[in-house]
Design a protein around this motif. Sequence first.
Motif, PDB file in Angstrom:
ATOM      1  N   GLN A   1      97.738  32.920  16.886  1.00  0.00           N
ATOM      2  CA  GLN A   1      96.607  32.505  17.721  1.00  0.00           C
ATOM      3  C   GLN A   1      96.484  30.982  17.801  1.00  0.00           C
ATOM      4  OE1 GLN A   1      94.784  34.048  19.879  1.00  0.00           O
ATOM      5  NE2 GLN A   1      95.596  36.074  19.443  1.00  0.00           N
ATOM      6  N   SER A   2      96.693  30.284  16.652  1.00  0.00           N
ATOM      7  CA  SER A   2      96.532  28.832  16.707  1.00  0.00           C
ATOM      8  C   SER A   2      97.621  28.213  17.568  1.00  0.00           C
ATOM      9  CB  SER A   2      96.536  28.239  15.296  1.00  0.00           C
ATOM     10  OG  SER A   2      97.799  28.505  14.710  1.00  0.00           O
ATOM     11  N   GLY A   3      98.826  28.796  17.538  1.00  0.00           N
ATOM     12  CA  GLY A   3      99.948  28.273  18.330  1.00  0.00           C
ATOM     13  C   GLY A   3      99.688  28.375  19.821  1.00  0.00           C
ATOM     14  N   ILE A   4      98.963  29.412  20.218  1.00  0.00           N
ATOM     15  CA  ILE A   4      98.767  29.584  21.666  1.00  0.00           C
ATOM     16  C   ILE A   4      97.452  28.991  22.147  1.00  0.00           C
ATOM     17  CG2 ILE A   4     100.183  31.682  21.729  1.00  0.00           C
ATOM     18  CD1 ILE A   4      97.428  33.129  22.296  1.00  0.00           C
ATOM     19  N   GLN A   5      96.630  28.523  21.177  1.00  0.00           N
ATOM     20  CA  GLN A   5      95.290  28.108  21.585  1.00  0.00           C
ATOM     21  C   GLN A   5      95.301  27.052  22.690  1.00  0.00           C
ATOM     22  OE1 GLN A   5      92.556  29.850  20.702  1.00  0.00           O
ATOM     23  NE2 GLN A   5      91.631  28.619  22.324  1.00  0.00           N
ATOM     24  N   HIS A   6      96.231  26.089  22.570  1.00  0.00           N
ATOM     25  CA  HIS A   6      96.178  25.044  23.602  1.00  0.00           C
ATOM     26  C   HIS A   6      96.593  25.594  24.962  1.00  0.00           C
ATOM     27  CE1 HIS A   6     100.450  24.568  22.537  1.00  0.00           C
ATOM     28  NE2 HIS A   6     100.613  24.036  23.736  1.00  0.00           N
ATOM     29  N   TYR A   7      97.418  26.670  24.986  1.00  0.00           N
ATOM     30  CA  TYR A   7      97.744  27.302  26.276  1.00  0.00           C
ATOM     31  C   TYR A   7      96.515  28.013  26.841  1.00  0.00           C
ATOM     32  CZ  TYR A   7     102.652  26.366  25.371  1.00  0.00           C
ATOM     33  OH  TYR A   7     103.846  25.741  25.133  1.00  0.00           O
TER      34      TYR A   7
ATOM     35  N   ALA B   1      94.737  27.022  30.214  1.00  0.00           N
ATOM     36  CA  ALA B   1      94.631  28.069  31.235  1.00  0.00           C
ATOM     37  C   ALA B   1      93.188  28.202  31.711  1.00  0.00           C
ATOM     38  CB  ALA B   1      95.125  29.398  30.665  1.00  0.00           C
ATOM     39  N   LYS B   2      92.266  28.092  30.752  1.00  0.00           N
ATOM     40  CA  LYS B   2      90.852  28.227  31.104  1.00  0.00           C
ATOM     41  C   LYS B   2      90.432  27.097  32.047  1.00  0.00           C
ATOM     42  CE  LYS B   2      86.543  29.135  28.784  1.00  0.00           C
ATOM     43  NZ  LYS B   2      85.798  28.927  27.581  1.00  0.00           N
ATOM     44  N   GLN B   3      90.897  25.904  31.690  1.00  0.00           N
ATOM     45  CA  GLN B   3      90.569  24.738  32.509  1.00  0.00           C
ATOM     46  C   GLN B   3      91.138  24.907  33.929  1.00  0.00           C
ATOM     47  OE1 GLN B   3      92.083  21.294  30.532  1.00  0.00           O
ATOM     48  NE2 GLN B   3      90.687  19.923  31.612  1.00  0.00           N
ATOM     49  N   SER B   4      92.391  25.351  33.983  1.00  0.00           N
ATOM     50  CA  SER B   4      93.037  25.525  35.285  1.00  0.00           C
ATOM     51  C   SER B   4      92.350  26.635  36.091  1.00  0.00           C
ATOM     52  CB  SER B   4      94.527  25.830  35.044  1.00  0.00           C
ATOM     53  OG  SER B   4      95.066  26.536  36.097  1.00  0.00           O
ATOM     54  N   ALA B   5      92.004  27.732  35.399  1.00  0.00           N
ATOM     55  CA  ALA B   5      91.338  28.844  36.096  1.00  0.00           C
ATOM     56  C   ALA B   5      90.000  28.385  36.661  1.00  0.00           C
ATOM     57  CB  ALA B   5      91.154  30.020  35.144  1.00  0.00           C
TER      58      ALA B   5
ATOM     59  N   GLN C   1      97.075  36.934  29.062  1.00  0.00           N
ATOM     60  CA  GLN C   1      95.951  36.141  28.522  1.00  0.00           C
ATOM     61  C   GLN C   1      95.770  34.835  29.266  1.00  0.00           C
ATOM     62  OE1 GLN C   1      94.901  36.031  24.310  1.00  0.00           O
ATOM     63  NE2 GLN C   1      96.942  36.843  23.917  1.00  0.00           N
ATOM     64  N   ILE C   2      96.809  34.408  29.955  1.00  0.00           N
ATOM     65  CA  ILE C   2      96.674  33.181  30.752  1.00  0.00           C
ATOM     66  C   ILE C   2      97.158  33.486  32.170  1.00  0.00           C
ATOM     67  CG2 ILE C   2      96.978  31.606  28.793  1.00  0.00           C
ATOM     68  CD1 ILE C   2      99.870  31.211  29.589  1.00  0.00           C
ATOM     69  N   PRO C   3      96.633  32.772  33.164  1.00  0.00           N
ATOM     70  CA  PRO C   3      97.101  33.018  34.526  1.00  0.00           C
ATOM     71  C   PRO C   3      98.591  32.733  34.596  1.00  0.00           C
ATOM     72  CG  PRO C   3      95.243  31.490  34.510  1.00  0.00           C
ATOM     73  CD  PRO C   3      95.662  31.682  33.089  1.00  0.00           C
ATOM     74  N   THR C   4      99.314  33.641  35.178  1.00  0.00           N
ATOM     75  CA  THR C   4     100.762  33.541  35.145  1.00  0.00           C
ATOM     76  C   THR C   4     101.336  34.345  36.283  1.00  0.00           C
ATOM     77  OG1 THR C   4     102.671  33.953  33.700  1.00  0.00           O
ATOM     78  CG2 THR C   4     100.966  35.624  33.706  1.00  0.00           C
ATOM     79  N   TRP C   5     102.597  34.122  36.620  1.00  0.00           N
ATOM     80  CA  TRP C   5     103.188  35.045  37.588  1.00  0.00           C
ATOM     81  C   TRP C   5     104.390  35.764  36.991  1.00  0.00           C
ATOM     82  CZ3 TRP C   5     108.064  33.745  39.711  1.00  0.00           C
ATOM     83  CH2 TRP C   5     108.473  32.408  39.579  1.00  0.00           C
ATOM     84  N   CYS C   6     104.916  35.305  35.886  1.00  0.00           N
ATOM     85  CA  CYS C   6     105.962  35.983  35.098  1.00  0.00           C
ATOM     86  C   CYS C   6     107.253  36.272  35.850  1.00  0.00           C
ATOM     87  CB  CYS C   6     105.501  37.344  34.568  1.00  0.00           C
ATOM     88  SG  CYS C   6     104.090  37.341  33.530  1.00  0.00           S
TER      89      CYS C   6
ATOM     90  N   GLU D   1     103.705  30.507  24.632  1.00  0.00           N
ATOM     91  CA  GLU D   1     103.274  30.557  26.025  1.00  0.00           C
ATOM     92  C   GLU D   1     103.764  31.855  26.681  1.00  0.00           C
ATOM     93  OE1 GLU D   1     104.865  27.715  28.846  1.00  0.00           O
ATOM     94  OE2 GLU D   1     103.006  27.731  29.999  1.00  0.00           O
ATOM     95  N   MET D   2     105.010  32.232  26.341  1.00  0.00           N
ATOM     96  CA  MET D   2     105.560  33.466  26.928  1.00  0.00           C
ATOM     97  C   MET D   2     104.731  34.684  26.524  1.00  0.00           C
ATOM     98  SD  MET D   2     109.329  35.097  26.517  1.00  0.00           S
ATOM     99  CE  MET D   2     110.190  34.526  27.929  1.00  0.00           C
ATOM    100  N   GLU D   3     104.380  34.748  25.245  1.00  0.00           N
ATOM    101  CA  GLU D   3     103.638  35.924  24.783  1.00  0.00           C
ATOM    102  C   GLU D   3     102.237  35.970  25.400  1.00  0.00           C
ATOM    103  OE1 GLU D   3     103.624  36.459  20.568  1.00  0.00           O
ATOM    104  OE2 GLU D   3     102.834  38.493  20.743  1.00  0.00           O
ATOM    105  N   ALA D   4     101.607  34.796  25.472  1.00  0.00           N
ATOM    106  CA  ALA D   4     100.258  34.752  26.083  1.00  0.00           C
ATOM    107  C   ALA D   4     100.344  35.160  27.548  1.00  0.00           C
ATOM    108  CB  ALA D   4      99.689  33.343  25.963  1.00  0.00           C
ATOM    109  N   ALA D   5     101.396  34.718  28.211  1.00  0.00           N
ATOM    110  CA  ALA D   5     101.539  35.012  29.640  1.00  0.00           C
ATOM    111  C   ALA D   5     101.802  36.498  29.862  1.00  0.00           C
ATOM    112  CB  ALA D   5     102.682  34.191  30.232  1.00  0.00           C
TER     113      ALA D   5
END
Length: 488
Positions: free
Chosen positions: A3-9, A13-17, A79-84, A71-75
């Motif tokens: 969780q800490s590793g992905i927090q900045h993503y 993502a929240k900011q971008s959304a 959990q983050i806006p993504t198109w994959c 980032e890949m796992e969050a996407a």
Amino acid sequence: MNQSGIQHYLDAAKQSANWHSQYKKDMKKCRFDTIAVHGIYSMQEALDFNQGSIIEPIYMASSQAYRDSDEMEAALSYQIPTWCYSRIGNPSMYYLEGVLALLETYGTDLDANCCATSSGMAAIFSACEPFLSVDPRRPDAPMNFVATCQVYGGTFQQFAIRKHMEKGAEWRKVIHSADLSEWEKLIDENTRFLYGEMPSNPSQAFFDLENVAKLAHKHGIPLIIDNTVGSPALLRPLAWGADIVIQSVTKSLTTSGFGIAGAVIAPKNLDLKIENEALKADFATYIKALPNRDNGPNISPMNAILTLNDIRTLRSKMDLMSRNTMKVAEYLENHKNIEQVDYLGLKSHPLHQLAKKYMVLVDSEYDDLYHKKVNRYGHLMSFRVKGDRQNTRDVFDAFQRIWRATDLGRIKSVATIPAISTHQQQGEEARNMADIPPNLIRLCVGAEHADDILKDLDQALAVLDGKKVKCSSPGFSAGGASSARLRR
Ligand SMILES: Cc1ncc(COP(=O)(O)O)c(C=O)c1O
């Protein structure tokens, strides 16, 4: 997951959304034409990410790369806006979906999303199928859906064969859709959704959308509307209470005829009895990210951008094509070789008053030409030729400017005989039920000068007077089969 590793993503993502959501809100305040022209593609996005490209870029890549495993796992867990991966999403697809969601909800406070698909049929499948899943608490319970029998031939086949015959989901057909009591008496506790195409292809069936929506909601089920013919420039069913709109994007929205595409548009937070929280919270995103991820019917990036370019001038094209169609309908109504003209714009059409309530050229009251709300009834009309089937074929075969093609909503006028083309497979009995006789020609008037289309119709109808020799085609053709036909 770390969780800490992905927090900045997640934070980014929240900011971008938030930024994108604010941008969409700002666009929503613009007039229809401005939304159609700019969509949701911003200058900031162009400058920061797309080398300043003023037109939305075509992202032909099959997939999106990630900076690291976090980032890949969050996407991939959404959990983050993504198109994959372009089977699920793609930035080009996202631009098309954004503009369609805004246009279909224009003039309302509705917050909608869209899932763009590879065809109109894929859109109908994507919109209806989630409501036809087996109820785990009552696995043997029958299911049915109530839908107008006047639908495009492909829709008829999907409903009659794929759903009714193969899946056992009974299609209860509404024959006179303007009669609310017909809908009402077909609904029971096993009805999963109501469905209507309006105006219908080709026979111009039309119904009181607002009241059919109320009926659906009384039973906690959705009303799904095929808005292909009107397009959001003339009709926006979500504003009248429909829950889901489908589009054969191929048609009015891609007037140039550059490709096949579809779309499903739905507001968030549908108030339905179905027990599927994700589906109700955001239907379009749900189908895009889950069932369509697994079934694969979403749109390709190339098609998305080709359509986007056509949408920019949608309102003015729909206005012009509607006005041309009106002229043609009035001309044909008084022609001695015509038995009947079906066009909702004609005062003589039994559903004219009803259509008048719903079919309005968007923003006409802000248009320098009109300064008031004006009714426009679209590019699709049909007419019945007097005499036998051969007379109809003779007139059809004599068109010189109007193209013979199973297509509609084109910038060029196109015509077909539905009984031998678009509505051939459903058989005579079903065609009779939908009022599609063999002498009916469907004509979709394009953006040519109306006088040239009238001239073409005039000379084609004159074949029945024996005034003219049947075929005056040029003496060359690229295709062997058509050369043979010309020689006959
Ligand atoms: C009203 C309507 N809905 C849906 C469709 C299916 O669309 P597509 O051909 O893009 O699959 C059509 C096709 O003609 C149509 O006319």
